[in-house]
Write a protein that holds these residues in place. Structure first.
Motif, short mmCIF file in Angstrom:
data_model
loop_
_atom_site.label_atom_id
_atom_site.label_comp_id
_atom_site.label_asym_id
_atom_site.label_seq_id
_atom_site.Cartn_x
_atom_site.Cartn_y
_atom_site.Cartn_z
N MET A 100 0.82 -1.21 0.00
CA MET A 100 0.00 0.00 0.00
C MET A 100 0.86 1.26 0.00
O MET A 100 0.34 2.36 -0.19
CB MET A 100 -0.91 0.01 1.23
CG MET A 100 -1.82 -1.19 1.37
SD MET A 100 -3.11 -1.29 0.14
CE MET A 100 -4.16 0.04 0.65
N MET A 149 0.38 7.54 3.20
CA MET A 149 0.18 6.55 2.15
C MET A 149 -0.14 7.30 0.86
O MET A 149 -0.92 8.26 0.87
CB MET A 149 -0.99 5.64 2.55
CG MET A 149 -1.39 4.59 1.54
SD MET A 149 -2.79 3.60 2.14
CE MET A 149 -4.14 4.78 2.01
N ASN A 151 -3.79 3.17 -4.92
CA ASN A 151 -4.74 2.77 -3.88
C ASN A 151 -6.13 3.34 -4.18
O ASN A 151 -6.87 3.72 -3.27
CB ASN A 151 -4.25 3.24 -2.50
CG ASN A 151 -3.00 2.52 -2.07
OD1 ASN A 151 -2.92 1.30 -2.18
ND2 ASN A 151 -2.02 3.26 -1.59
N ALA A 206 -8.68 1.20 1.33
CA ALA A 206 -7.29 1.62 1.54
C ALA A 206 -7.19 2.49 2.79
O ALA A 206 -6.24 2.36 3.57
CB ALA A 206 -6.78 2.37 0.32
#
Length: 135
Positions: free
Chosen positions: A21, A37, A42, A53
């Motif tokens: 991820m 992230m 994602n 996600a």
């Protein structure tokens, strides 16, 4: 918290879902964990950050905080998670901040707030982990 600890936490995700991820830890204590992230990679087919996600990010950082709270020789196992998705994200990164709401001997609960690069709330999640001895 040292940079060495953050590096170890990032390495621990190698070969597992956090690496896939693109989750990167920024800071970590038993009371607060911060990670980010990328949105790219994602997303759902519409190009929006996938809600799942956001939940992966929330559970990753909340569980990490709970494990730190549990201490040596103990583990944290997620037993409940909820998420409210407030807005979409289509570019850049999202940042999750897990803050301890309750830290007991057998249960730890965290609120996780996920924001976009403009510091707008994307998702609010709550995670409860059971703490037990490692077997």
């Amino acid at each position: 918290m040292t940079q060495e600890l953050v590096a170890l936490m990032n390495e621990a995700g190698n070969g597992h879902l956090p690496e896939r991820m693109g989750i990167e830890f920024i800071e970590a204590t038993a009371h607060r964990v911060v990670a980010r992230m990328p949105v790219q990679g994602n997303t759902q087919p519409y190009g929006l950050l996938h809600g799942g996600a956001s939940v992966v990010l929330a559970e990753t950082i909340g569980s990490t905080a709970a494990a730190m709270h549990a201490g040596a020789g103990r583990i944290a196992v997620g037993i409940e998670i909820s998420a409210t998705h407030h807005r979409s994200a289509t570019t850049g990164h999202v940042t999750g901040v897990a803050t301890q709401l309750h830290g007991g001997r057998t249960i730890a609960t965290y609120e996780i707030v996920i924001t976009d690069d403009q510091d707008r709330r994307v998702c609010t999640s709550r995670l409860t982990c059971m703490l037990r001895d490692a077997s």
